[in-house]
Design an enzyme around this catalytic site. Structure first.
Site, PDB file in Angstrom:
ATOM      1  N   ARG B  85       0.832  -1.207   0.000  1.00  0.00           N
ATOM      2  CA  ARG B  85       0.000   0.000   0.000  1.00  0.00           C
ATOM      3  C   ARG B  85       0.861   1.249   0.000  1.00  0.00           C
ATOM      4  O   ARG B  85       0.514   2.259  -0.591  1.00  0.00           O
ATOM      5  CB  ARG B  85      -0.868   0.059   1.267  1.00  0.00           C
ATOM      6  CG  ARG B  85      -1.919  -1.001   1.342  1.00  0.00           C
ATOM      7  CD  ARG B  85      -2.632  -0.905   2.670  1.00  0.00           C
ATOM      8  NE  ARG B  85      -3.343  -2.149   2.943  1.00  0.00           N
ATOM      9  CZ  ARG B  85      -4.051  -2.379   4.033  1.00  0.00           C
ATOM     10  NH1 ARG B  85      -4.138  -1.466   4.975  1.00  0.00           N
ATOM     11  NH2 ARG B  85      -4.658  -3.524   4.199  1.00  0.00           N
ATOM     12  N   GLU B 152     -10.673  -0.864  -5.508  1.00  0.00           N
ATOM     13  CA  GLU B 152     -11.152   0.094  -4.508  1.00  0.00           C
ATOM     14  C   GLU B 152     -10.188   1.261  -4.343  1.00  0.00           C
ATOM     15  O   GLU B 152      -8.977   1.089  -4.461  1.00  0.00           O
ATOM     16  CB  GLU B 152     -11.331  -0.599  -3.149  1.00  0.00           C
ATOM     17  CG  GLU B 152     -11.997   0.306  -2.103  1.00  0.00           C
ATOM     18  CD  GLU B 152     -12.154  -0.343  -0.736  1.00  0.00           C
ATOM     19  OE1 GLU B 152     -11.197  -0.974  -0.266  1.00  0.00           O
ATOM     20  OE2 GLU B 152     -13.232  -0.188  -0.136  1.00  0.00           O
TER      21      GLU B 152
END
Lengths: 148, 470
Positions: B85, B152
């Protein structure tokens, strides 16, 4: 604003330790302090100790430096405190709060290691924070004892 | 840097990718893209269930997906580890070699698109990549090559709750490129579902804050050509408010988006401090399924009875999918609620959203307007990790548990909105005054408090793993 001591402003520096991204408690404590009339310089999550020192340089009137640590890595995150103090920086009460060691129990030895670094006050619960700041403030205002 | 049809990614990631034509052909060949699952759920007026799931090792991830598929989800997740991430691909790679169990998700960039295709082909349902990256461009390129049809994130919702100091200008532009590539794909007939993370910080998020962020990200995505948007709203805890917020997704989409954009409301089951007993946790999971159906959601993202204790095991995760699905089932079709109360809530949610987003959308430069509005507190989210949001908004629960603005900071609310929020939060006569921190903590621990009044016993002792303390 608190005018009890004839001052217009009480200021503290607040933040979360370097390796820690827990924002919620940080915001709640900032709100609580503002509710009690403090000006809060909130450095937020993941703040290196040197940034606390820089903030104190910018706000020398700050009464205390409040550091939260919820992830158990407080000792690691504060390991530069003796070095900064030796360099004449962070010369204000450093108050540490949160979960202070890995695992659910914090031992006396854990707390002693933090005090040995130079942490001045350890608070397991933010509820006592304003009282502590008031006591530190009162102590700082007491005249030097007269000898003679 | 390399350029993948306008998506700027690292040269290293780009060098490992297949030809773009191969990626497009593989995506087009997927028998069941996410958008079709959402359309079918929407047509049936019964939401599908999706669990979050991601482990570090590839074999373990394959096993997890197969085990969860047997619980009957409509879509499965590839939840990404936190190193990936944060674009620390080397760290993810080193951990994967040394101790894959230490990764808190699947490092897709490190595993690469070939293994990603093995995940895609291992199950009959489509996959969605869930992560939390303020800059998800490299990951998106690999996800597409892996044949993953749902992704997402957004420039606000995946930045301010997660990152301390990523400028909004950076995250908004990174996600603009992701959305633009979706637009390019849509022109070739490949529709990628883009889910917007309205859950934000997951702690007492007022519905209009969640939806205002989603509207701004949705408008930005639609401008780039995105044709399928899932707007995720986090279950707050008061049923009328939750149903109203899900319904507001459709009315807001009608007001702010081109009708050519398909918009699906999604409920994220309660993301705050979760009940500790399997019984009460299970009830909350079931209720989430029911609320998703009543609110007209196309999808509900499920929780597990181990939520209070960390990342769940596969069995608990599968049980969560089944429990949420029971909540959507026709056995509960008899449930009725106060329609006029929901309509009133929906009216005020839409009004608050309009008051938040209209001034921003009126500006010719959307991204600059968003950035300035957050800097000035005219947009704000509570409990943000970022220095780029003020977090001066103080949310509180009213007597029924609905989330209101106790202090709206510098949000540009009308007097009518401010009056209503204040009136709903007024303490009853004779109530014992509480400090702000005590009141907010009680609101955060809302379901723990309800649970404690029932004859239930938590399965773990007080000194073992405990739910997060605030």
């Amino acid at each position: 604003m608190d005018t009890l001591h004839g001052r217009s402003e009480r200021l503290v520096i607040l933040g979360v330790a370097e390796s820690d991204a827990h924002a919620v408690a940080n915001h709640l404590i900032a709100m609580q302090l503002r509710e009690h009339g403090f000006t809060v310089v909130n450095l937020g999550v993941c703040t290196p100790l040197a940034d606390f020192a820089d903030a104190l340089d910018r706000h020398p009137r700050a009464e205390a430096v409040l550091i939260g640590s919820l992830n158990g890595h407080a000792h690691q995150d504060l390991r530069a405190l003796p070095e900064l103090r030796a360099a004449g920086r962070l010369r204000r009460p450093v108050v540490l709060g949160g979960n202070l060691s890995v695992g659910s129990r914090t031992t006396d030895a854990d707390l002693q290691r933090l005090r040995d670094l130079g942490v001045d006050h350890i608070l397991p619960d933010a509820g006592g924070l304003v009282l502590l700041l008031d006591m530190l403030d009162a102590a700082a205002r007491e005249p030097e004892p007269q000898h003679g | 840097m390399a350029d993948l049809h306008g998506l700027e990614i690292s040269a290293r990631t780009a060098a490992a990718l297949p030809d773009w034509d191969d990626t497009v052909a593989y995506l087009a060949s997927r028998p069941l893209p996410a958008v079709e699952v959402l359309r079918a759920a929407d047509a049936a007026a019964r939401p599908v269930v999706q669990p979050r799931c991601g482990v570090g090792g590839h074999g373990e991830m394959l096993g997890l997906l197969r085990e969860l598929e047997s619980a009957g989800p409509g879509i499965l997740s590839v939840t990404i580890d936190s190193h990936t991430r944060l674009l620390r691909f080397d760290t993810a790679s080193a951990l994967l070699r040394r101790r894959p169990a230490d990764l808190n998700g699947y490092p897709l960039v490190t595993h690469g698109w070939q293994r990603g295709r093995e995940l895609t082909e291992a199950v009959a349902v489509p996959l969605e990549v869930r992560h939390g990256s303020p800059d998800g461009r490299d990951l998106f390129a690999v996800a597409l090559a892996a044949g993953i049809t749902s992704y997402e994130g957004g420039g606000i919702g995946y930045n301010l709750p997660y990152s301390k100091d990523v400028p909004l200008a950076h995250s908004l532009r990174a996600w603009q490129q992701v959305d633009a590539l979706c637009g390019t794909l849509a022109a070739s007939g490949v529709v990628v579902d883009r889910e917007l993370f309205g859950t934000l910080t997951a702690v007492l998020v007022p519905p209009s804050t969640s939806l205002a962020v989603a509207v701004l990200e949705a408008v930005a995505a639609a401008r780039e050509g995105v044709r399928c948007l899932s707007v995720a709203y986090p279950q707050g805890g008061e049923p009328h408010q939750d149903i109203a917020a899900l319904r507001a997704v459709r009315s807001l989409a009608a007001r702010y988006l081109d009708p050519a954009v398909e918009v699906f409301p999604v409920l994220h089951e309660f993301m705050g401090v979760f009940p500790r007993t399997p019984e009460y946790a299970g009830l909350l999971i079931l209720q989430g399924g029911l609320l998703a159906r009543l609110g007209g959601a196309a999808k509900v993202v499920s929780k597990t009875v181990q939520e209070a204790y960390g990342i769940p095991d596969a069995a608990a995760n599968a049980a969560g999918v089944r429990t949420a699905a029971l909540g959507t089932s026709d056995l509960l079709d008899f449930v009725r609620y106060d329609e006029s109360r929901v309509a009133e809530e929906q009216h005020w949610i839409e009004r608050e959203v309009a008051e938040l987003v209209d001034p921003v959308l009126a500006d010719g430069d959307l991204f600059a307007a968003v950035e300035t509005a957050f800097a000035e507190g005219r947009l704000d989210i509570p409990f943000s990790a970022s220095v780029h949001a003020r977090s001066r908004v103080v949310p509180r629960r009213d007597r029924d548990g609905a989330i209101r603005y106790a202090d709206s900071g510098s949000l540009p609310f009308s007097r009518a909105v401010l009056r209503r929020n204040a009136a709903l939060l007024r303490d009853p006569e004779g109530a014992r005054p509480r400090s702000l921190i005590d009141a907010a903590t009680a609101d955060i621990h809302y379901f723990l408090d309800k649970e404690s009044r029932l004859p239930l016993r938590a399965p773990y002792g007080a000194n073992s793993d405990t739910p997060p303390r605030y």
